[in-house]
Scaffold this motif. Structure first.
Motif, PDB file in Angstrom:
ATOM      1  N   PHE A  11       0.810  -1.221   0.000  1.00 59.51           N
ATOM      2  CA  PHE A  11       0.000   0.000   0.000  1.00 59.51           C
ATOM      3  C   PHE A  11       0.838   1.265   0.000  1.00 59.51           C
ATOM      4  N   CYS A  12       0.477   2.190  -0.901  1.00 56.38           N
ATOM      5  CA  CYS A  12       1.015   3.538  -0.812  1.00 56.38           C
ATOM      6  C   CYS A  12       0.085   4.346   0.101  1.00 56.38           C
ATOM      7  N   TYR A  13       0.464   5.585   0.387  1.00 54.28           N
ATOM      8  CA  TYR A  13      -0.327   6.404   1.306  1.00 54.28           C
ATOM      9  C   TYR A  13      -1.753   6.601   0.807  1.00 54.28           C
ATOM     10  N   GLY A  14      -1.880   6.912  -0.496  1.00 52.54           N
ATOM     11  CA  GLY A  14      -3.209   7.195  -1.044  1.00 52.54           C
ATOM     12  C   GLY A  14      -4.137   6.003  -0.980  1.00 52.54           C
ATOM     13  N   VAL A  15      -3.624   4.813  -1.316  1.00 48.80           N
ATOM     14  CA  VAL A  15      -4.443   3.598  -1.278  1.00 48.80           C
ATOM     15  C   VAL A  15      -4.800   3.235   0.165  1.00 48.80           C
ATOM     16  N   LYS A  16      -3.814   3.326   1.047  1.00 52.08           N
ATOM     17  CA  LYS A  16      -4.062   3.008   2.452  1.00 52.08           C
ATOM     18  C   LYS A  16      -5.151   3.913   3.022  1.00 52.08           C
ATOM     19  N   ARG A  17      -5.071   5.201   2.695  1.00 54.15           N
ATOM     20  CA  ARG A  17      -6.077   6.164   3.167  1.00 54.15           C
ATOM     21  C   ARG A  17      -7.457   5.806   2.639  1.00 54.15           C
ATOM     22  N   ALA A  18      -7.537   5.441   1.347  1.00 55.08           N
ATOM     23  CA  ALA A  18      -8.826   5.105   0.735  1.00 55.08           C
ATOM     24  C   ALA A  18      -9.446   3.879   1.400  1.00 55.08           C
ATOM     25  N   VAL A  19      -8.630   2.853   1.644  1.00 56.68           N
ATOM     26  CA  VAL A  19      -9.135   1.628   2.269  1.00 56.68           C
ATOM     27  C   VAL A  19      -9.606   1.907   3.697  1.00 56.68           C
ATOM     28  N   GLU A  20      -8.840   2.704   4.432  1.00 61.22           N
ATOM     29  CA  GLU A  20      -9.224   3.023   5.814  1.00 61.22           C
ATOM     30  C   GLU A  20     -10.543   3.796   5.853  1.00 61.22           C
ATOM     31  N   LEU A  21     -10.715   4.741   4.926  1.00 61.82           N
ATOM     32  CA  LEU A  21     -11.974   5.493   4.865  1.00 61.82           C
ATOM     33  C   LEU A  21     -13.146   4.562   4.549  1.00 61.82           C
ATOM     34  N   ALA A  22     -12.920   3.607   3.633  1.00 59.77           N
ATOM     35  CA  ALA A  22     -13.976   2.655   3.280  1.00 59.77           C
ATOM     36  C   ALA A  22     -14.338   1.773   4.472  1.00 59.77           C
ATOM     37  N   CYS A  23     -13.330   1.339   5.221  1.00 58.07           N
ATOM     38  CA  CYS A  23     -13.580   0.503   6.411  1.00 58.07           C
ATOM     39  C   CYS A  23     -14.410   1.254   7.450  1.00 58.07           C
ATOM     40  N   VAL A  24     -14.073   2.529   7.653  1.00 56.04           N
ATOM     41  CA  VAL A  24     -14.829   3.351   8.609  1.00 56.04           C
ATOM     42  C   VAL A  24     -16.276   3.481   8.168  1.00 56.04           C
ATOM     43  N   CYS A  25     -16.486   3.692   6.873  1.00 52.60           N
ATOM     44  CA  CYS A  25     -17.853   3.802   6.343  1.00 52.60           C
ATOM     45  C   CYS A  25     -18.615   2.503   6.540  1.00 52.60           C
ATOM     46  N   GLY A  26     -17.932   1.382   6.334  1.00 53.55           N
ATOM     47  CA  GLY A  26     -18.579   0.085   6.503  1.00 53.55           C
ATOM     48  C   GLY A  26     -19.036  -0.140   7.927  1.00 53.55           C
ATOM     49  N   GLN A  27     -18.294   0.399   8.880  1.00 53.15           N
ATOM     50  CA  GLN A  27     -18.645   0.223  10.290  1.00 53.15           C
ATOM     51  C   GLN A  27     -19.779   1.149  10.731  1.00 53.15           C
ATOM     52  N   SER A  28     -19.861   2.330  10.088  1.00 55.24           N
ATOM     53  CA  SER A  28     -20.830   3.326  10.543  1.00 55.24           C
ATOM     54  C   SER A  28     -22.126   3.342   9.739  1.00 55.24           C
ATOM     55  N   ALA A  29     -22.085   2.938   8.479  1.00 52.32           N
ATOM     56  CA  ALA A  29     -23.279   2.996   7.640  1.00 52.32           C
ATOM     57  C   ALA A  29     -24.157   1.774   7.826  1.00 52.32           C
ATOM     58  N   ALA A  30     -25.432   1.952   7.518  1.00 54.76           N
ATOM     59  CA  ALA A  30     -26.353   0.810   7.557  1.00 54.76           C
ATOM     60  C   ALA A  30     -25.968  -0.179   6.470  1.00 54.76           C
ATOM     61  N   ALA A  31     -26.358  -1.435   6.649  1.00 57.31           N
ATOM     62  CA  ALA A  31     -25.988  -2.500   5.717  1.00 57.31           C
ATOM     63  C   ALA A  31     -26.393  -2.130   4.290  1.00 57.31           C
ATOM     64  N   GLY A  32     -25.403  -2.184   3.391  1.00 60.30           N
ATOM     65  CA  GLY A  32     -25.681  -1.925   1.973  1.00 60.30           C
ATOM     66  C   GLY A  32     -25.809  -0.464   1.611  1.00 60.30           C
ATOM     67  N   GLN A  33     -25.672   0.440   2.584  1.00 57.66           N
ATOM     68  CA  GLN A  33     -25.866   1.860   2.304  1.00 57.66           C
ATOM     69  C   GLN A  33     -24.591   2.565   1.868  1.00 57.66           C
TER      70      GLN A  33
END
Length: 658
Positions: A11-33
């Motif tokens: 992972f480069c910085y940009g990819v790592k940041r993108a994946v981390e943001l996606a993981c946070v969204c997955g934890q906070s958003a409703a299923a499938g949202q």
């Protein structure tokens, strides 16, 4: 066996940041949202893991329900996507890589300053598409030095580059672009992490015997790493997961290097490193066993005329007879292999009376090659084959050491009269029919050429626009015009656009093979049509000719065409004027034929020249009056005693013209 991990990989910085943001969204958003707009990164395993965490993938904003969350991936998107997301009421999480955003803004600023923006990168890459979206439709994408050489000349060029583009190729393209403008402004937006990763991979490849490149097969930067490692001369395997590793790859190998693309997560790299440790332990604990019918890996230690000796890590050396070395059978063994080559070989028989093991490279190639051919058929991959023999109906080829067949209809995009010209050539082919049981492989070169032509068409249609001046080669002629090759596809110069003069056939102006400069008149990508003009880049000789005709002048010409409303008079080559029927005679006539005939030479007076409409108005009657007036004036000068009587009779010749 020593396994070395590249200093810069994963992972480069940009990819790592993108994946981390996606993981946070997955934890906070409703299923499938929460959904990413396209895969968050080019790694199917990471995308699948995010899906299990509740973060899906949407192909478009329409696929995301109102009230949902859209995640912009690291490659970025154009401004219209942001606007559309806001209009739909979607929550937006922007995971665009900061380096990509820098490239987007640089391109936008260059366009605003009036530069012709040129983006150096892969035309179909999502990052490049996003940069183009920020800089406007007039942006040109360049992938190679050749494409740069084919560009038209611009006053000012502004350059940005795909963040993962190879630095050396970027410099080579920029060097060409400097010759295509008066002023150039270059933004070197290549990510430093990309260069460090590529440099580390190449350095490591020079120190090891085998390189493993870990990452998605659809990842641009990962495939570049694999290509760089291969080009360094190191045997290289590109794998997505540890499950793809094969132990026999590492037989008789002491040092292995491992690197990974910018979109490869750490856990995938760790799985590969753990698998390599398992292989090493198994190879250390297991005493080499040679079984008839097995495939083993060995290193060539001696090459004789009719046989090759191979170290297979066994107490006895292996021997490959000449007939078992390659297909077709070479005249001498050294034509096929060299000392130090690492080969996969098939065990034909265990120890002979001489204490050696008989091996076959042909049988091993055959077994391994069939798997590769079947995979190529499934994935529509291109294979390289050597044309061996021309037979009835087509061409016999050697593909990965197996006999294959290319039907004559699949050799080219057009009919090939003499297929023997291909014998001995290396050809790029794709399998179109594979039957292992019948030992049948049918391949096509036509499909490869068709795909190349389509890619060229996309590149050309995406880079040219009306008004550009290009250099091309006349490829063929037709009754209605000439076709010109402008970089892999043909554009048409209609016969009316070949010359400012009227021509009966294109052969009067051009010949097949001529290099010509043409102006792009119209581009219709949907219909795959490009209209070109040859005369448009030349000055219209009509204006020079018309400039030599002052109004009021009496000139001679020939009647070239007769119409109901008047006659056309050819004054010189390419220059005609109209004598309206009312200007043919000083008395009323019903048709022009009462006064003139086709081909008749006449003297006419220039009444007016309309340069906008390219029309010249002429008068036959006024020219005649001028002639009669001049004759009478001359007569008066010589016979002044005749007085008023004749003047009154012919006074109409001296009436003032309106």
């Amino acid at each position: 066996m020593k396994v070395i991990l590249a200093e810069h990989c994963g992972f480069c910085y940009g990819v790592k940041r993108a994946v981390e943001l996606a993981c946070v969204c997955g934890q906070s958003a409703a299923a499938g949202q929460a959904q990413t707009l396209g895969p968050i990164i080019h790694n199917p395993q990471m995308v699948e893991r995010l899906a299990r965490q509740g973060v899906g993938v949407a192909d478009s904003l329409e696929d995301i329900p109102a009230g949902g969350t859209v995640i912009i991936r690291s490659h970025g998107v154009g401004p219209s996507t942001y606007e559309a997301a806001e209009e739909k009421g979607l929550a937006l999480v922007d995971a665009t890589c900061p380096h990509v955003r820098k490239a987007q803004q640089a391109a936008r600023q260059l366009a605003g300053e009036g530069y012709q923006v040129v983006v150096i990168g892969e035309r179909q890459h999502p990052e490049v598409k996003s940069i183009v979206a920020w800089s406007g439709k007039q942006t040109i994408v360049v992938e190679s030095v050749q494409e740069a050489q084919e560009l038209a000349f611009f006053a000012r060029i502004g350059v940005v580059v795909q963040t993962t583009f190879a630095g050396a190729l970027f410099q080579a393209i920029v060097a060409v672009l400097r010759t295509k403008c008066d002023e150039i402004k270059v933004n070197r937006t290549i990510c430093n992490a990309t260069e460090l990763r590529q440099k580390a991979a190449m350095e490591l490849a020079g120190k090891v015997e085998v390189m493993l490149v870990v990452g998605g097969k659809n990842s641009s930067n990962t495939t570049k790493l694999a290509r760089l490692a291969e080009e360094s001369g190191c045997r290289t395997y590109h794998v997505e997961t540890a499950q793809e590793l094969r132990q026999h790859w590492f037989n008789n190998i002491d040092v292995v290097g491992v690197t990974a693309g910018a979109s490869t997560p750490d856990w995938l790299i760790e799985e590969v490193m753990e698998k390599m440790q398992e292989f090493d332990q198994e190879m250390q604990e297991t005493v080499a066993k040679i079984e008839k019918g097995s495939i083993v890996t060995g290193k060539v230690i001696a090459v004789h005329k009719d046989e090759v000796f191979v170290d297979i890590g066994y107490k006895a050396e292996g021997i490959i007879p000449l007939a078992e070395l390659a297909y077709p059978v070479p005249e001498r063994a050294e034509a096929a292999v060299a000392v130090g080559d690492v080969l996969e070989v098939f065990v034909v028989s265990e120890e002979t009376a001489d204490g050696n093991v008989v091996l076959s490279k042909v049988k091993a190639d055959h077994i391994v090659a069939w798997d590769k051919v079947l995979a190529a058929l499934e994935n529509k991959q291109v294979l390289t084959a050597k044309a061996v023999e021309a037979v009835k109906g087509g061409l016999v080829v050697s593909v990965l050491g197996i006999r294959g067949f290319v039907p004559a209809s699949q050799l080219d995009l057009k009919f090939v009269e003499d297929i023997t010209v291909f014998v001995g050539q290396e050809l790029e082919l794709v399998p179109i029919e594979v039957d292992r049981d019948k030992n049948r492989i049918v391949l096509s070169r036509r499909a490869v050429l068709q795909k190349e032509r389509e890619e060229k068409e996309k590149a050309v249609y995406g880079s040219i626009q009306a008004g550009q001046v290009l250099t091309g080669t006349v490829s063929r002629l037709a009754a209605f015009g000439a076709f010109v090759d402008i970089g892999g596809i043909d554009g048409l110069i209609h016969i009316s656009d070949l010359s400012w003069q009227r021509v009966k056939s294109p052969e009067e102006v051009v010949a097949v093979g001529d290099q010509v400069e043409v102006s792009v008149l119209k581009v219709d990508a949907a219909a795959k049509r490009i209209s070109l003009g040859l005369k448009q880049i030349q000055k219209d000789p009509w204006f020079d000719a018309a400039a030599e005709l002052p109004e009021g002048a009496i000139v001679k010409g020939k009647v070239s065409k007769i119409a109901k409303f008047g006659v056309f008079v050819a004054l010189r080559a390419g220059l005609e004027g109209l004598v309206h029927i009312s200007e043919l005679s000083d008395h009323h006539i019903t048709k022009p034929e009462e006064v003139v005939t086709l081909g008749q030479e006449v003297a006419v007076k220039v009444l007016g020249i309309d340069t906008k409409q390219k029309k010249i108005s002429l008068s036959l009657s006024k020219a005649q009056e001028e002639k009669e007036r001049a004759e009478y004036q001359d007569y008066l000068s010589n016979h002044s005693s005749m007085g008023v009587t004749i003047g009154e009779k012919l006074g109409h010749l001296f009436k003032r013209e309106d």
